[in-house]
Write a protein that holds these residues in place. Structure first.
Motif, PDB file in Angstrom:
ATOM      1  N   GLY A 154       0.932  -1.145   0.004  1.00  0.00           N
ATOM      2  CA  GLY A 154      -0.160  -0.097  -0.019  1.00  0.00           C
ATOM      3  C   GLY A 154       0.823   1.230   0.017  1.00  0.00           C
ATOM      4  N   THR A 155       0.656   2.037  -1.128  1.00  0.00           N
ATOM      5  CA  THR A 155       1.467   3.481  -1.135  1.00  0.00           C
ATOM      6  C   THR A 155       0.145   4.467  -1.090  1.00  0.00           C
ATOM      7  OG1 THR A 155       1.571   3.166  -3.598  1.00  0.00           O
ATOM      8  CG2 THR A 155       3.382   2.590  -2.052  1.00  0.00           C
ATOM      9  N   TYR A 156       0.300   5.904  -1.065  1.00  0.00           N
ATOM     10  CA  TYR A 156      -0.324   6.778  -1.288  1.00  0.00           C
ATOM     11  C   TYR A 156       0.528   7.840  -1.943  1.00  0.00           C
ATOM     12  CZ  TYR A 156       1.526   9.034   2.929  1.00  0.00           C
ATOM     13  OH  TYR A 156       2.466   9.710   3.865  1.00  0.00           O
ATOM     14  N   PRO A 157      -0.128   8.968  -2.492  1.00  0.00           N
ATOM     15  CA  PRO A 157       0.693   9.906  -3.148  1.00  0.00           C
ATOM     16  C   PRO A 157       0.793  11.192  -2.028  1.00  0.00           C
ATOM     17  CG  PRO A 157      -1.754   9.994  -3.852  1.00  0.00           C
ATOM     18  CD  PRO A 157      -1.415   8.730  -3.212  1.00  0.00           C
ATOM     19  N   ASN A 158       1.915  11.751  -2.064  1.00  0.00           N
ATOM     20  CA  ASN A 158       1.861  12.776  -1.103  1.00  0.00           C
ATOM     21  C   ASN A 158       1.668  14.372  -1.971  1.00  0.00           C
ATOM     22  OD1 ASN A 158       4.353  13.436  -2.872  1.00  0.00           O
ATOM     23  ND2 ASN A 158       5.498  13.925  -1.202  1.00  0.00           N
ATOM     24  N   ALA A 159       1.709  15.332  -1.477  1.00  0.00           N
ATOM     25  CA  ALA A 159       1.511  16.690  -2.016  1.00  0.00           C
ATOM     26  C   ALA A 159       2.394  16.502  -3.463  1.00  0.00           C
ATOM     27  CB  ALA A 159       1.676  17.645  -1.266  1.00  0.00           C
ATOM     28  N   THR A 160       2.049  17.350  -4.305  1.00  0.00           N
ATOM     29  CA  THR A 160       2.702  17.566  -5.289  1.00  0.00           C
ATOM     30  C   THR A 160       4.199  18.174  -4.983  1.00  0.00           C
ATOM     31  OG1 THR A 160       0.940  17.811  -7.021  1.00  0.00           O
ATOM     32  CG2 THR A 160       3.044  18.675  -7.789  1.00  0.00           C
ATOM     33  N   ASP A 161       5.349  17.669  -5.558  1.00  0.00           N
ATOM     34  CA  ASP A 161       6.727  18.172  -5.312  1.00  0.00           C
ATOM     35  C   ASP A 161       7.253  19.121  -6.330  1.00  0.00           C
ATOM     36  OD1 ASP A 161       7.503  16.390  -7.097  1.00  0.00           O
ATOM     37  OD2 ASP A 161       8.342  14.834  -5.739  1.00  0.00           O
ATOM     38  N   SER A 162       8.368  19.616  -6.036  1.00  0.00           N
ATOM     39  CA  SER A 162       9.012  20.609  -7.123  1.00  0.00           C
ATOM     40  C   SER A 162       9.211  20.103  -8.695  1.00  0.00           C
ATOM     41  CB  SER A 162      10.416  20.668  -6.588  1.00  0.00           C
ATOM     42  OG  SER A 162      11.147  19.658  -6.605  1.00  0.00           O
ATOM     43  N   ASP A 163       9.006  18.987  -8.749  1.00  0.00           N
ATOM     44  CA  ASP A 163       8.974  18.267 -10.374  1.00  0.00           C
ATOM     45  C   ASP A 163       7.125  18.449 -10.618  1.00  0.00           C
ATOM     46  OD1 ASP A 163       7.809  16.198  -9.200  1.00  0.00           O
ATOM     47  OD2 ASP A 163       9.242  14.819 -10.011  1.00  0.00           O
ATOM     48  N   GLY A 164       6.551  18.740 -10.106  1.00  0.00           N
ATOM     49  CA  GLY A 164       4.982  18.698 -10.433  1.00  0.00           C
ATOM     50  C   GLY A 164       4.194  17.655 -10.324  1.00  0.00           C
ATOM     51  N   LEU A 165       4.903  16.499  -9.903  1.00  0.00           N
ATOM     52  CA  LEU A 165       4.213  15.238  -9.956  1.00  0.00           C
ATOM     53  C   LEU A 165       4.489  14.656  -8.526  1.00  0.00           C
ATOM     54  CD1 LEU A 165       6.109  13.688 -13.013  1.00  0.00           C
ATOM     55  CD2 LEU A 165       3.645  14.594 -12.861  1.00  0.00           C
ATOM     56  N   PRO A 166       3.250  13.941  -8.053  1.00  0.00           N
ATOM     57  CA  PRO A 166       3.206  13.529  -6.689  1.00  0.00           C
ATOM     58  C   PRO A 166       4.136  12.242  -6.599  1.00  0.00           C
ATOM     59  CG  PRO A 166       1.251  12.749  -7.877  1.00  0.00           C
ATOM     60  CD  PRO A 166       1.973  13.867  -8.815  1.00  0.00           C
ATOM     61  N   ASP A 167       4.728  12.225  -5.353  1.00  0.00           N
ATOM     62  CA  ASP A 167       5.478  10.967  -5.217  1.00  0.00           C
ATOM     63  C   ASP A 167       4.985   9.927  -4.337  1.00  0.00           C
ATOM     64  OD1 ASP A 167       7.860  11.788  -6.150  1.00  0.00           O
ATOM     65  OD2 ASP A 167       8.389  13.147  -4.401  1.00  0.00           O
ATOM     66  N   CYS A 168       4.921   8.519  -4.701  1.00  0.00           N
ATOM     67  CA  CYS A 168       4.253   7.472  -3.750  1.00  0.00           C
ATOM     68  C   CYS A 168       4.917   7.257  -2.559  1.00  0.00           C
ATOM     69  CB  CYS A 168       3.849   6.626  -4.760  1.00  0.00           C
ATOM     70  SG  CYS A 168       2.526   6.793  -5.998  1.00  0.00           S
ATOM     71  N   LEU A 169       4.298   7.519  -1.735  1.00  0.00           N
ATOM     72  CA  LEU A 169       4.906   7.074  -0.054  1.00  0.00           C
ATOM     73  C   LEU A 169       4.333   5.781   0.250  1.00  0.00           C
ATOM     74  CD1 LEU A 169       4.815  10.549   1.266  1.00  0.00           C
ATOM     75  CD2 LEU A 169       6.773   9.572   0.160  1.00  0.00           C
ATOM     76  N   PRO A 170       5.305   5.016   1.185  1.00  0.00           N
ATOM     77  CA  PRO A 170       4.625   3.554   1.679  1.00  0.00           C
ATOM     78  C   PRO A 170       3.840   4.138   2.868  1.00  0.00           C
ATOM     79  CG  PRO A 170       6.908   4.011   2.260  1.00  0.00           C
ATOM     80  CD  PRO A 170       6.586   5.029   1.279  1.00  0.00           C
ATOM     81  N   CYS A 171       2.439   3.532   3.009  1.00  0.00           N
ATOM     82  CA  CYS A 171       1.974   3.384   4.315  1.00  0.00           C
ATOM     83  C   CYS A 171       2.649   2.894   5.235  1.00  0.00           C
ATOM     84  CB  CYS A 171       0.590   2.555   4.328  1.00  0.00           C
ATOM     85  SG  CYS A 171      -0.817   3.164   3.410  1.00  0.00           S
ATOM     86  N   THR A 172       2.603   3.525   6.756  1.00  0.00           N
ATOM     87  CA  THR A 172       3.434   3.154   7.712  1.00  0.00           C
ATOM     88  C   THR A 172       2.691   2.071   8.535  1.00  0.00           C
ATOM     89  OG1 THR A 172       2.106   4.836   9.157  1.00  0.00           O
ATOM     90  CG2 THR A 172       4.334   5.517   8.130  1.00  0.00           C
ATOM     91  N   SER A 173       3.519   1.263   9.146  1.00  0.00           N
ATOM     92  CA  SER A 173       2.939   0.190  10.008  1.00  0.00           C
ATOM     93  C   SER A 173       1.855   0.755  10.958  1.00  0.00           C
ATOM     94  CB  SER A 173       4.029  -0.661  10.903  1.00  0.00           C
ATOM     95  OG  SER A 173       4.462   0.375  11.830  1.00  0.00           O
ATOM     96  N   GLY A 174       0.675  -0.039  11.207  1.00  0.00           N
ATOM     97  CA  GLY A 174      -0.372   0.379  11.893  1.00  0.00           C
ATOM     98  C   GLY A 174      -1.536   0.913  11.249  1.00  0.00           C
ATOM     99  N   SER A 175      -1.118   1.166   9.853  1.00  0.00           N
ATOM    100  CA  SER A 175      -1.964   1.751   8.725  1.00  0.00           C
ATOM    101  C   SER A 175      -2.282   1.041   7.522  1.00  0.00           C
ATOM    102  CB  SER A 175      -1.927   3.082   8.776  1.00  0.00           C
ATOM    103  OG  SER A 175      -0.692   3.232   7.963  1.00  0.00           O
ATOM    104  N   PHE A 176      -3.182   1.192   6.722  1.00  0.00           N
ATOM    105  CA  PHE A 176      -3.229   0.756   5.395  1.00  0.00           C
ATOM    106  C   PHE A 176      -3.688   1.677   4.202  1.00  0.00           C
ATOM    107  CE2 PHE A 176      -7.659   0.811   6.780  1.00  0.00           C
ATOM    108  CZ  PHE A 176      -8.370   0.744   5.661  1.00  0.00           C
ATOM    109  N   CYS A 177      -3.060   1.601   3.051  1.00  0.00           N
ATOM    110  CA  CYS A 177      -3.542   2.395   2.025  1.00  0.00           C
ATOM    111  C   CYS A 177      -4.264   1.563   0.965  1.00  0.00           C
ATOM    112  CB  CYS A 177      -2.356   3.086   1.490  1.00  0.00           C
ATOM    113  SG  CYS A 177      -1.456   4.105   2.589  1.00  0.00           S
TER     114      CYS A 177
END
Length: 90
Positions: free
Chosen positions: A1-24
């Protein structure tokens, strides 16, 4: 499970891993903490696992289930141990 963060400097969102204790669940959904009776022991989970019989979890966002207390029983997915019924005649 991953989720997109806010758009970064290149204009595209990065996918971040869900942390333990949560799900995406996927898509643009942010991480969701696991409900009582469930857990996610590691990162990148797309669903939370249900606590097995003999264990319970009363907190949200758990990374493991707790062993059922003596004199109690725990069915699969419970959020609290239940007291054992008294034997007949007592």
């Amino acid at each position: 499970g991953t989720y997109p963060n806010a758009t970064d400097s290149d204009g595209l969102p990065d996918c971040l891993p869900c942390t333990s204790g949560s799900f995406c669940p996927g898509g643009a959904a942010p991480p969701t903490r696991c409900a009582p009776g469930t857990f996610a022991s590691s990162a990148k989970q797309s669903v939370c696992k249900i606590c097995a019989a003999g264990t319970y979890q009363h907190e949200m966002g758990a990374t493991r289930c707790r062993d059922c207390d003596g004199g109690h029983y725990c069915t699969e997915g419970v959020s609290a141990p239940l007291p054992c019924p008294h034997p007949l005649g007592s």
